[in-house]
Structures are given as C-alpha cells and as structure tokens.
Write a protein that holds these residues in place. Structure first.
Motif, PDB file in Angstrom:
ATOM      1  N   ARG A  20       0.844  -1.188   0.000  1.00  0.00           N
ATOM      2  CA  ARG A  20       0.000   0.000   0.000  1.00  0.00           C
ATOM      3  C   ARG A  20       0.887   1.250   0.000  1.00  0.00           C
ATOM      4  NH1 ARG A  20      -0.339  -1.118   5.803  1.00  0.00           N
ATOM      5  NH2 ARG A  20       0.080   0.857   6.854  1.00  0.00           N
ATOM      6  N   GLU A  21       0.310   2.322  -0.494  1.00  0.00           N
ATOM      7  CA  GLU A  21       0.998   3.604  -0.497  1.00  0.00           C
ATOM      8  C   GLU A  21       0.157   4.575   0.314  1.00  0.00           C
ATOM      9  OE1 GLU A  21       3.116   5.403  -4.079  1.00  0.00           O
ATOM     10  OE2 GLU A  21       1.210   6.505  -3.997  1.00  0.00           O
ATOM     11  N   ASP A  22       0.739   5.087   1.376  1.00  0.00           N
ATOM     12  CA  ASP A  22       0.039   6.018   2.260  1.00  0.00           C
ATOM     13  C   ASP A  22       0.562   7.432   2.052  1.00  0.00           C
ATOM     14  OD1 ASP A  22      -1.155   3.767   3.297  1.00  0.00           O
ATOM     15  OD2 ASP A  22      -0.116   3.838   5.226  1.00  0.00           O
ATOM     16  N   VAL A  23      -0.348   8.384   1.936  1.00  0.00           N
ATOM     17  CA  VAL A  23       0.028   9.793   2.001  1.00  0.00           C
ATOM     18  C   VAL A  23       0.018  10.134   3.482  1.00  0.00           C
ATOM     19  CG1 VAL A  23      -0.607  12.161   1.410  1.00  0.00           C
ATOM     20  CG2 VAL A  23      -0.943  10.311  -0.267  1.00  0.00           C
ATOM     21  N   ILE A  24       1.131  10.674   3.950  1.00  0.00           N
ATOM     22  CA  ILE A  24       1.284  10.952   5.381  1.00  0.00           C
ATOM     23  C   ILE A  24       1.543  12.437   5.616  1.00  0.00           C
ATOM     24  CG2 ILE A  24       2.145   8.652   5.923  1.00  0.00           C
ATOM     25  CD1 ILE A  24       4.986  10.196   6.079  1.00  0.00           C
ATOM     26  N   GLU A  25       1.307  12.849   6.860  1.00  0.00           N
ATOM     27  CA  GLU A  25       1.661  14.198   7.289  1.00  0.00           C
ATOM     28  C   GLU A  25       2.470  14.080   8.570  1.00  0.00           C
ATOM     29  OE1 GLU A  25      -0.903  17.647   9.127  1.00  0.00           O
ATOM     30  OE2 GLU A  25      -1.111  17.644   6.918  1.00  0.00           O
ATOM     31  N   ARG A  26       3.672  14.631   8.530  1.00  0.00           N
ATOM     32  CA  ARG A  26       4.557  14.606   9.694  1.00  0.00           C
ATOM     33  C   ARG A  26       4.137  15.680  10.700  1.00  0.00           C
ATOM     34  NH1 ARG A  26       7.303  13.728   5.041  1.00  0.00           N
ATOM     35  NH2 ARG A  26       8.435  11.761   4.905  1.00  0.00           N
ATOM     36  N   ALA A  27       4.688  15.607  11.897  1.00  0.00           N
ATOM     37  CA  ALA A  27       4.327  16.540  12.968  1.00  0.00           C
ATOM     38  C   ALA A  27       4.593  17.990  12.572  1.00  0.00           C
ATOM     39  CB  ALA A  27       5.089  16.189  14.250  1.00  0.00           C
ATOM     40  N   ASN A  28       5.564  18.215  11.686  1.00  0.00           N
ATOM     41  CA  ASN A  28       5.887  19.585  11.265  1.00  0.00           C
ATOM     42  C   ASN A  28       4.988  20.075  10.134  1.00  0.00           C
ATOM     43  OD1 ASN A  28       6.802  18.227   9.017  1.00  0.00           O
ATOM     44  ND2 ASN A  28       8.949  18.866   9.224  1.00  0.00           N
ATOM     45  N   GLY A  29       3.997  19.259   9.721  1.00  0.00           N
ATOM     46  CA  GLY A  29       3.063  19.639   8.669  1.00  0.00           C
ATOM     47  C   GLY A  29       3.482  19.220   7.274  1.00  0.00           C
ATOM     48  N   GLU A  30       4.695  18.731   7.127  1.00  0.00           N
ATOM     49  CA  GLU A  30       5.189  18.302   5.819  1.00  0.00           C
ATOM     50  C   GLU A  30       4.542  16.988   5.419  1.00  0.00           C
ATOM     51  OE1 GLU A  30       9.387  16.668   4.117  1.00  0.00           O
ATOM     52  OE2 GLU A  30       9.500  18.442   5.406  1.00  0.00           O
ATOM     53  N   ARG A  31       4.115  16.919   4.161  1.00  0.00           N
ATOM     54  CA  ARG A  31       3.497  15.696   3.652  1.00  0.00           C
ATOM     55  C   ARG A  31       4.513  14.852   2.890  1.00  0.00           C
ATOM     56  NH1 ARG A  31      -2.843  16.235   2.208  1.00  0.00           N
ATOM     57  NH2 ARG A  31      -3.444  16.959   4.275  1.00  0.00           N
ATOM     58  N   GLY A  32       4.215  13.556   2.836  1.00  0.00           N
ATOM     59  CA  GLY A  32       5.083  12.641   2.115  1.00  0.00           C
ATOM     60  C   GLY A  32       4.345  11.360   1.790  1.00  0.00           C
ATOM     61  N   ILE A  33       5.074  10.405   1.242  1.00  0.00           N
ATOM     62  CA  ILE A  33       4.507   9.110   0.871  1.00  0.00           C
ATOM     63  C   ILE A  33       5.264   8.030   1.631  1.00  0.00           C
ATOM     64  CG2 ILE A  33       4.215   7.437  -1.003  1.00  0.00           C
ATOM     65  CD1 ILE A  33       3.935   9.796  -2.909  1.00  0.00           C
ATOM     66  N   TYR A  34       4.513   7.066   2.123  1.00  0.00           N
ATOM     67  CA  TYR A  34       5.112   5.921   2.808  1.00  0.00           C
ATOM     68  C   TYR A  34       4.612   4.650   2.144  1.00  0.00           C
ATOM     69  CZ  TYR A  34       7.793   4.303   6.808  1.00  0.00           C
ATOM     70  OH  TYR A  34       8.774   3.778   7.601  1.00  0.00           O
ATOM     71  N   GLY A  35       5.535   3.796   1.696  1.00  0.00           N
ATOM     72  CA  GLY A  35       5.173   2.499   1.132  1.00  0.00           C
ATOM     73  C   GLY A  35       5.243   1.441   2.210  1.00  0.00           C
ATOM     74  N   VAL A  36       4.214   0.600   2.308  1.00  0.00           N
ATOM     75  CA  VAL A  36       4.148  -0.435   3.338  1.00  0.00           C
ATOM     76  C   VAL A  36       3.816  -1.781   2.693  1.00  0.00           C
ATOM     77  CG1 VAL A  36       3.013  -1.208   5.463  1.00  0.00           C
ATOM     78  CG2 VAL A  36       3.360   1.239   5.061  1.00  0.00           C
ATOM     79  N   ILE A  37       4.592  -2.792   3.028  1.00  0.00           N
ATOM     80  CA  ILE A  37       4.322  -4.162   2.611  1.00  0.00           C
ATOM     81  C   ILE A  37       3.605  -4.850   3.769  1.00  0.00           C
ATOM     82  CG2 ILE A  37       5.346  -6.371   1.937  1.00  0.00           C
ATOM     83  CD1 ILE A  37       7.830  -4.650   1.048  1.00  0.00           C
ATOM     84  N   ASP A  38       2.447  -5.427   3.504  1.00  0.00           N
ATOM     85  CA  ASP A  38       1.703  -6.174   4.522  1.00  0.00           C
ATOM     86  C   ASP A  38       1.770  -7.657   4.188  1.00  0.00           C
ATOM     87  OD1 ASP A  38       0.554  -4.154   6.302  1.00  0.00           O
ATOM     88  OD2 ASP A  38      -0.612  -3.518   4.566  1.00  0.00           O
ATOM     89  N   LYS A  39       2.109  -8.472   5.195  1.00  0.00           N
ATOM     90  CA  LYS A  39       2.175  -9.926   5.020  1.00  0.00           C
ATOM     91  C   LYS A  39       1.524 -10.600   6.222  1.00  0.00           C
ATOM     92  CE  LYS A  39       5.752 -11.977   3.233  1.00  0.00           C
ATOM     93  NZ  LYS A  39       5.337 -12.562   1.988  1.00  0.00           N
ATOM     94  N   ASP A  40       0.980 -11.786   5.986  1.00  0.00           N
ATOM     95  CA  ASP A  40       0.394 -12.557   7.076  1.00  0.00           C
ATOM     96  C   ASP A  40       1.486 -13.050   8.023  1.00  0.00           C
ATOM     97  OD1 ASP A  40      -2.326 -12.372   6.292  1.00  0.00           O
ATOM     98  OD2 ASP A  40      -1.967 -13.869   4.739  1.00  0.00           O
ATOM     99  N   PRO A  41       1.117 -13.476   9.228  1.00  0.00           N
ATOM    100  CA  PRO A  41       2.111 -13.931  10.208  1.00  0.00           C
ATOM    101  C   PRO A  41       2.975 -15.078   9.684  1.00  0.00           C
ATOM    102  CG  PRO A  41      -0.044 -13.712  11.235  1.00  0.00           C
ATOM    103  CD  PRO A  41      -0.246 -13.543   9.758  1.00  0.00           C
TER     104      PRO A  41
END
Length: 183
Positions: A20-41
């Motif tokens: 998944r690709e998340d649009v994020i906002e850091r504590a300082n207000g700056e936005r960015g993109i975070y890529g996350v791989i999700d896998k089962d246990p």
C-alpha cells in the motif's frame, strides 16, 4: 503519533503480499509518501538436538530469489492466512522443510520483521525432542536441503557471514538469552 495518515491505497496484491501507499503528514506539517508491505504472520523454528556427542541445529539451505543466492537459515515461513495458530504453523513449517517433528515446542518471542518497510509478525519457537521423517516442501522449496550442524559451527558461520539471515541470527540471540534465564 508523529505521523498522521491522510490517505491510503493498495497498489499491489498477490496471495502472499500486499503493498500500500500512504500519504502521510509529519508533525511539522510536511506531507510525504510511505510504502508499506503487509504480510500474514510467519514463524521461525530453532530445531535443537542434544545428544551425547553434543548439540546440533538443523538448518535449511535454499535459493532466495530476492538476493539470487543460496543461504542457510532456520526453518521459517507462513501459510498466507492471518488466522493461524502460531504453534501449529511452526510445527507445520518444521515438518514441511526438514521432515522433523518436535516432542516439545517452546514459544520464545514474537518479532516484527523489517518494520521499516513491512508489517509482518514472526513467532519464534524452540523445537526439542526431535524425530526425523520425510520433508514435504512447497513448490518454491524444490531445491531445499537440510543440514545438521554442531552449535559451535553454526555460531562460527554467523561470525564469518556464511549465515546472513537476520531472522535466524535474531532467533539465536533470543534463544541464548532465554537459555541463560532458564538454565
């Protein structure tokens, strides 16, 4: 939290992994993109055999496509399902990859694998009172071989970088700490 998720979208999925690709906002207000791989246990198993001749570990060697090389490691893997009994998973992976069954399984810990990029839990079990049988490898494990290695040799292989799997090294470290407290 110092990072707030603004939006999320799945960009890829197969039976083993989703990204998944998340649009994020850091504590300082700056936005960015975070890529996350999700896998089962998943699980990792330390198959320990103690005999009159010494202590031995069972390792598997297999080709790892992501790094295009064969590597030694503890038996490990998952069943591509979120709802799995951790001990059943560990016993199943041990049997599939090595042919071993364990008379005693001890849950040592649960790790998060590579949590800088991936969300996957890995349960770590110590397998003792081992009985040898026939492996039942999956299709991707067609080239898998089993090695019985003295503990001293295994530790030397960590230090000389023959064993580079971080999960195997971490599991061994947890086992050594656990053994100190339960000796």
């Amino acid at each position: 939290m110092s990072i707030k998720t603004i939006s999320t979208r799945e960009v890829y999925r197969n039976p083993w992994t989703s990204v998944r690709e998340d649009v994020i906002e850091r504590a300082n207000g700056e936005r960015g993109i975070y890529g996350v791989i999700d896998k089962d246990p998943a699980c990792i198993v330390i198959p320990l055999e103690v005999t009159a001749e010494g202590s031995f570990l069972y390792l598997i060697e297999q080709f790892r496509y992501t790094v295009l090389a064969n590597h030694l490691e503890f038996p490990q893997g998952g069943w591509e399902t979120a709802d799995v009994d951790p001990e059943e998973l560990a016993r199943g992976e041990l049997r599939e990859e090595t042919g071993l069954t364990a008379g005693k399984m001890t849950h040592l810990t649960t790790f998060q694998i590579a949590y800088g990029v991936m969300n996957q839990k890995q349960v770590c079990f110590l397998a003792e009172d081992l009985k040898l049988g026939e492996p039942e490898p999956d299709a991707e494990e067609h080239d898998l071989t089993v090695h019985r290695v003295p503990v001293e040799r295994f530790e030397a292989m960590i230090l000389d970088r023959t064993i580079v799997d971080n999960c195997t090294v971490a599991a061994w470290g947890i086992y050594k700490l656990w053994r100190e407290r339960h000796a």
